[in-house]
Design a protein around this motif. Sequence first.
Motif, PDB file in Angstrom:
ATOM      1  N   ILE A   8       0.864  -1.189   0.000  1.00  0.00           N
ATOM      2  CA  ILE A   8       0.000   0.000   0.000  1.00  0.00           C
ATOM      3  C   ILE A   8       0.888   1.221   0.000  1.00  0.00           C
ATOM      4  O   ILE A   8       1.804   1.343   0.830  1.00  0.00           O
ATOM      5  CB  ILE A   8      -0.921  -0.016   1.224  1.00  0.00           C
ATOM      6  N   GLU A   9       0.630   2.140  -0.915  1.00  0.00           N
ATOM      7  CA  GLU A   9       1.422   3.359  -1.049  1.00  0.00           C
ATOM      8  C   GLU A   9       0.489   4.563  -1.010  1.00  0.00           C
ATOM      9  O   GLU A   9      -0.692   4.459  -1.339  1.00  0.00           O
ATOM     10  CB  GLU A   9       2.191   3.349  -2.366  1.00  0.00           C
ATOM     11  N   VAL A  30       3.427   2.498   2.597  1.00  0.00           N
ATOM     12  CA  VAL A  30       2.725   2.614   3.870  1.00  0.00           C
ATOM     13  C   VAL A  30       2.838   1.336   4.673  1.00  0.00           C
ATOM     14  O   VAL A  30       3.271   1.331   5.818  1.00  0.00           O
ATOM     15  CB  VAL A  30       1.242   2.979   3.647  1.00  0.00           C
ATOM     16  N   GLN A  31       2.501   0.190   4.080  1.00  0.00           N
ATOM     17  CA  GLN A  31       2.459  -1.053   4.859  1.00  0.00           C
ATOM     18  C   GLN A  31       2.362  -2.221   3.908  1.00  0.00           C
ATOM     19  O   GLN A  31       1.860  -2.080   2.787  1.00  0.00           O
ATOM     20  CB  GLN A  31       1.255  -1.052   5.817  1.00  0.00           C
ATOM     21  N   ASN A  32       2.860  -3.345   4.329  1.00  0.00           N
ATOM     22  CA  ASN A  32       2.656  -4.610   3.647  1.00  0.00           C
ATOM     23  C   ASN A  32       1.623  -5.410   4.442  1.00  0.00           C
ATOM     24  O   ASN A  32       1.717  -5.492   5.661  1.00  0.00           O
ATOM     25  CB  ASN A  32       3.950  -5.412   3.566  1.00  0.00           C
ATOM     26  N   THR A  33       0.673  -5.991   3.777  1.00  0.00           N
ATOM     27  CA  THR A  33      -0.356  -6.743   4.501  1.00  0.00           C
ATOM     28  C   THR A  33      -0.856  -7.877   3.635  1.00  0.00           C
ATOM     29  O   THR A  33      -0.817  -7.809   2.404  1.00  0.00           O
ATOM     30  CB  THR A  33      -1.538  -5.834   4.892  1.00  0.00           C
ATOM     31  N   ARG A  34      -1.307  -8.917   4.306  1.00  0.00           N
ATOM     32  CA  ARG A  34      -1.935 -10.046   3.613  1.00  0.00           C
ATOM     33  C   ARG A  34      -3.449  -9.952   3.671  1.00  0.00           C
ATOM     34  O   ARG A  34      -4.138 -10.845   3.219  1.00  0.00           O
ATOM     35  CB  ARG A  34      -1.488 -11.358   4.240  1.00  0.00           C
ATOM     36  N   ARG A  35      -3.942  -8.882   4.282  1.00  0.00           N
ATOM     37  CA  ARG A  35      -5.405  -8.745   4.384  1.00  0.00           C
ATOM     38  C   ARG A  35      -5.984  -8.573   2.985  1.00  0.00           C
ATOM     39  O   ARG A  35      -5.504  -7.742   2.208  1.00  0.00           O
ATOM     40  CB  ARG A  35      -5.770  -7.575   5.260  1.00  0.00           C
ATOM     41  N   PRO A  36      -7.027  -9.293   2.608  1.00  0.00           N
ATOM     42  CA  PRO A  36      -7.447  -9.345   1.210  1.00  0.00           C
ATOM     43  C   PRO A  36      -8.238  -8.152   0.724  1.00  0.00           C
ATOM     44  O   PRO A  36      -8.248  -7.862  -0.453  1.00  0.00           O
ATOM     45  CB  PRO A  36      -8.300 -10.602   1.153  1.00  0.00           C
ATOM     46  N   SER A  37      -8.963  -7.446   1.588  1.00  0.00           N
ATOM     47  CA  SER A  37      -9.963  -6.535   1.020  1.00  0.00           C
ATOM     48  C   SER A  37     -10.030  -5.175   1.658  1.00  0.00           C
ATOM     49  O   SER A  37     -10.744  -4.330   1.164  1.00  0.00           O
ATOM     50  CB  SER A  37     -11.345  -7.182   1.108  1.00  0.00           C
ATOM     51  N   ALA A  38      -9.401  -4.873   2.799  1.00  0.00           N
ATOM     52  CA  ALA A  38      -9.568  -3.564   3.430  1.00  0.00           C
ATOM     53  C   ALA A  38      -8.365  -3.265   4.273  1.00  0.00           C
ATOM     54  O   ALA A  38      -7.732  -4.157   4.828  1.00  0.00           O
ATOM     55  CB  ALA A  38     -10.838  -3.521   4.270  1.00  0.00           C
ATOM     56  N   PHE A  39      -8.037  -1.940   4.376  1.00  0.00           N
ATOM     57  CA  PHE A  39      -6.944  -1.516   5.244  1.00  0.00           C
ATOM     58  C   PHE A  39      -7.128  -0.038   5.552  1.00  0.00           C
ATOM     59  O   PHE A  39      -7.640   0.724   4.723  1.00  0.00           O
ATOM     60  CB  PHE A  39      -5.606  -1.757   4.550  1.00  0.00           C
TER      61      PHE A  39
END
Length: 1444
Positions: free
Chosen positions: A549-550, A562-571
């Motif tokens: 996410i940028e 901003v962050q690396n995440t494995r969450r599929p649909s929202a942040f």
Amino acid sequence: MSLVALPFYQKRHRHLDQSYRNTRARYLLDEYASKRRTLTQSSSQRSLSQRSSSQRAASRTSLGGTTCRICAKRVSELEEEQRENESKKRYQSLEAMYGETKRQRFLDELAQLEENVQLARSQARDKLDKYALLEMVEDRMAWERPSYLERMRRAPEILVRLRSHTVWERMNVKLCFTVQGFPTPVVQWYKDGSLICQAAEPGKYRIDSNYGVHTLEINRADFDDTATYSAVATNSYGQVSTNAAVVVRRFRDDEEPFRSVRLPIGLPFSSMIPYMHFDVQFLEKFGVTFRREGETVTLKCTLLVTPELKRVQPRAEWYRDDVLVKESKWTKMFFGEGQASLSFSHLNKDDEGLYTLRIVSRGGVSEHSAFLFVRDADPLVTGAPGAPMDLQCHDANRDYVIVTWKPPNTTTESPVIGYFIDRCEVGTNNWVQCNDAPVKICKYPVTGLFEGRSYVFRVRAVNSAGVSRPSRVSDAVAALDPGDLKRLQAIHLEGEKEIVIYEEDSRFPAAAIPGPPTNLHASEISRNYVVLSWEPPAPRGKDPLMYFIEKVPSGSGHRLRVQNTRRPSAFAVSLQTLVPFLQLFSLLRTAVPSAPGRVLASRNTRTSVVVQWDKPKHAEDLLGYYVDFCVAGTNLWEPCNHKPIKYNRFVAHGLTTGEQYIFRVKAVNAVGTSENSQESDAIRVQAALTVPSHPYGITLLNCDGHSMTLGWKVPKFSGGAAILGYYIDKREVHHANWHEVNPSPLKDTIFTVEGLTEGSLYEFKIAAANLAGIGEPSDPSEHFKCEAWTMPEPGPAYDLTFCEVRDSSLVLLWKAPVYSGSSPVSGYFVDFKEVDAGEWLTANQTATANRYLKACDLKNGKTYVFRVRAVNASGVGRPSDMSEPVLVEARPGTKEISAGVDDEGNIYLAFDCQEMTDASQFTWCKSYEEIADEGRFRVETAGDHSKLYFKNPDKEDLGTYSVSVSDTDGVSSSFVLDAEELERLMLLSNEVKNPTIPLKSELAYEIFDKGQVRFWLQAEHLSPDASYRFIINDREVSDSEAHRIKCDKATGIIEMVMDRFTIENEGTYTVQIHDGKAKSQSSLVLIGDAFRTVLDEAEFQRKEFLRKQGPHFAEYLHWDVTEECEVRLVCKVANTKRETVFKWLKDDVLYETEAAPDLEKGVCELLIPKLSKKDHGEYKATLKDERGQDASVLEIAGKVYEDILLAMSRVCGMSASPLKVLCTPEGIRLQCFMKYFAEEMKVNWYHKDAKIPSSEHMRIGGSEDMAWLHICEPTEKDKGKYTFEIFDGKSNHQRSLDLSGQAFDEAFAEFQQLNCFLVADRGRVVGGLPDVVTIMEGKTLNLTCTVFGNPDPEVVWFKNDQDIPLSEHFLVKLEQAKFVSMTIKGVTSEDSGKYSMSVKNKYGGEKIDVTVSVYKHGEKIPEVSLPQQAKPKLIPASASSPGE
């Protein structure tokens, strides 16, 4: 951040616990182990076969090398023959074994078959006999039946007739009667002569018949069911009938004429409505309920459902607030059998709310609501907050879930500073704390979950005092990826088989590069963060996805990771700094709501208040409101609700009627609670103002042919305001229109209606009015006929009211009849009965002249009705209308009149009533007549307190006083002012008008150690200006060396100390105190015995003081008993030195001891072993040196000796051995050994629980270490249980022996054997003495006899069981060891008595008693029977002395 509700697959997910996975793993391991075991066994068998084949090959090789082929072949043939023979033998043995087993089984089956055949034969024989007997009985009864039936035939006869009923509308009525007859009568029911048909009105009537009892049940009776019902019973021999009247009155709910304010909750309409029409009526309803967390409760309603169908019923729904309640492990529902209930097995604050029961049918919806309040359970730590509530799980993913909750109310505790969240895997009981530091807001993301596992959560609140109890456990939630379900697809194979795979497994290769995410948008925007949502890429590949996410600041082209995440649909993305995902929620800062606006409290019911308030200006994501209250004038705030309410109106229940309260409100959201709102105005808890209920009990009191005088009762509820008047309407019967009688309101409850037509029937109805308006009119009265009353008896009394209803009594009041008849009314009779009873009972046997009566001895919990009959010279008049039913039971919180005196000395009677309304008034009565004499009484009323003052109390004021409070539920009380109570109040009034100084302690004396005497008293309070003086024998004394006087005004103690108290100080001592207008006096008389007691005590204390200056006894001589049953004399000495001499003396003679006592130890002891009468005497211990001397004396005799024996008895009783048997030539002896035994001890022997007295047959005795019972010449009667008992003054010590059966036989045989050998050689009397001797004074008496024994016996003479001292007066001779004589020279009257001679050797002996009677010269010779030979008494061989 917006929260996503749990999807449907979470609710349907099967949450498998750890034990399930353990079972599955164990199954796989067991299967694997079994396969390994099979493989191992097969490999071992293969290795064995290979080894045997190799051995055979080696043997052939070795044989080939040493012998020829022919020999080898022969050897192999021999081996094969040998193997075949062995196999044949084995087969033959198995065949023989099988044949034997088969034969044995056949024999067993044959025996079982024979047994079954015999059993079948016996059963068949029994059945045939039974059938034959039944046939014989039936044949005989067939002959007798016609004559029996002929005797039974008779016409119907009614045993119990129908009874009339008067009921309210919508109540069930059951009419029943009993009839007998043969053949069985046929019963038909009629209503006003018309046959009742059940089919015409289904469900209306129910007719039943059981064993001659016939019933007609009318379901939900209405006004049209008022009629005469008849039952006709008919058979071939006759017909009988019975009838009864049923009166149905219109029902009005008078319990609460106004409805309480409801909460603004709208319940949803039911989606499913039963196809039947049901009429539902609530009979019993659940009310407002108060409970505590952890308790159980059941909300229950009793219903009447019409029609009552077993298979089809309306649907019952329960709602909490506006949410449908479903069954769970916390709640259970039941509907049926006329009841609907909702049960809670373990209450939590989550269960608080407004519960509504809805009964849904095609006929409509019937519902009832009430609030359930759930208070916090007691905290684990004092001051800790209550538990959080309403725990919810949202947005569940494969490794985290968001948990939300509602904060507790902290009215009396310190504010909450944070929360701890705990998780537990389903199937275990291991709770793990998720956060190390308390979180501030009521929302937390729980991470670190394992995919595929199920979890439950709980929350605990923290404040400065400690940690709260945990909240209710959440529902289970599974850690699953919400996108996985969308990516699943099924592929069908041949037949009905199919496989389920992910979509990318069939469409994309394993190493495919994922496409771009789509539908990127901001789902939530705040000042501190943005919530981004997107769709997963379409070509995603088989590997797990990772999102980068940028963000691009406005006006620049630079992209920031901003962050690396494995969450599929929202942040959620921060707009200011780069924030890790786990710290994201610390930025979700919703502002604390502002305080609610103006709070308004208004009246609702007698125990509740409606609280309304303005919503706060800044209300962001409100969870609800908390309402607090306190009693006006205090600052003790308490919570009204324990769970946040969502609306800005609340009904506070459970308040005290008449008390004033103040309310405040605070708003709650996920961040915390707002400041408290402004406090409301104080409001008194009273019912809301409404129109009054209808009057009732309309009665015709008089009629002259042109007018009627009516009376009625005031409404049960005035509506919260005073009744202003009444309006009467009238109409003739069968006329439809009502006509107004009075245009202006009537003040009284009696009125004469003019202008009526004679002979016409009229009915009336009355309505009451107050400030709120005119209430509903009453039901039409009965039909009153306008005809003149001319009967000589009086008319009915009216206005029957009750007061002072208690658990077993009540007071009935009434008004005199308006029509008195031909002569004045002279008295009244009061009748009463229970509601369901048929016969009236008279409470008073003689007519009472009063218009009140106290009915006593009523049954608690029963309901009664009353009526009154007036009496005059012509007789008893018609009874009054039946009163309303009254329940004989004291109201909770019933108060009584109290009597007292105010600060000015005025006597009053006081009464408090917290149930008052604005229309309530106190009415004081004397002898139940309202007090109107203002010259003797004065009434003062302020709020809910009222006092009746007596202006000049005297004997004329004695009597019964009562008070009643209008517009309440019968609040009243009475007080009997008798002469004793008036005297008490007069004394108290005099004390108030003439004040005295109260004294804590009257004048008393105290004696000091040196013999000084202190006189003192203590006042309750003394001011600095108080004065006092001491007076002795009417002479005031002042402070001096002889009389030291002082006063401590702080404590109120005044004292005088006299150093030397002498005989001259006898007299009266007085202290007088003056303090302003108050005064007090206290005297102490020391004359005669009282003075000598004080003088002796003072002198004793003075001497004691002087005694203790030298060596003295700190504790005087006393005794105790050791465990060895020795008596120990003990004393303690003090103030001794080396030169001090200590001595023991007995009867003033020095008592020598083995060792001198050690005075340095301070304790001196003297042991007396085996105490007996010879140890009687005065024991003295002395101390002496140059400083002085002291002595202590203890006399062992009388009571002291008896107490010592009792103490020794306790030690002996505890050490007593079991009873033992010893056989002697004289009989059987029972012995009990102990540490010490004395004859003076209180011992008893029992045979079969009967006390044994000492006699010739049963001799009782003992020695120093033994007590015995000697049974002389035992017989069969002496068998049984023997008990030895020793009493120690408090308890009994017993030892028992069962001397019967073999024990008695053995002892008796041994006794007979000893008796045969020794009875000939014992000492005995051969030539006997006379039993009685009479001799004149001055003569010489010579008693002579012959004795025998081997060895020679010992002869001893006794007088009155005492040894005879030999002298010239008494001469005793024994010649040749055979001839014994005793000579008494010069006999005197003192020689009269019982003389005994004991003859004894080692084998035993005998004892002979001779009674000697001496008379003086010249006196008449006493008439005595002829002398006979004295009978000897046996003496056992081991007796301690011949005298025994």
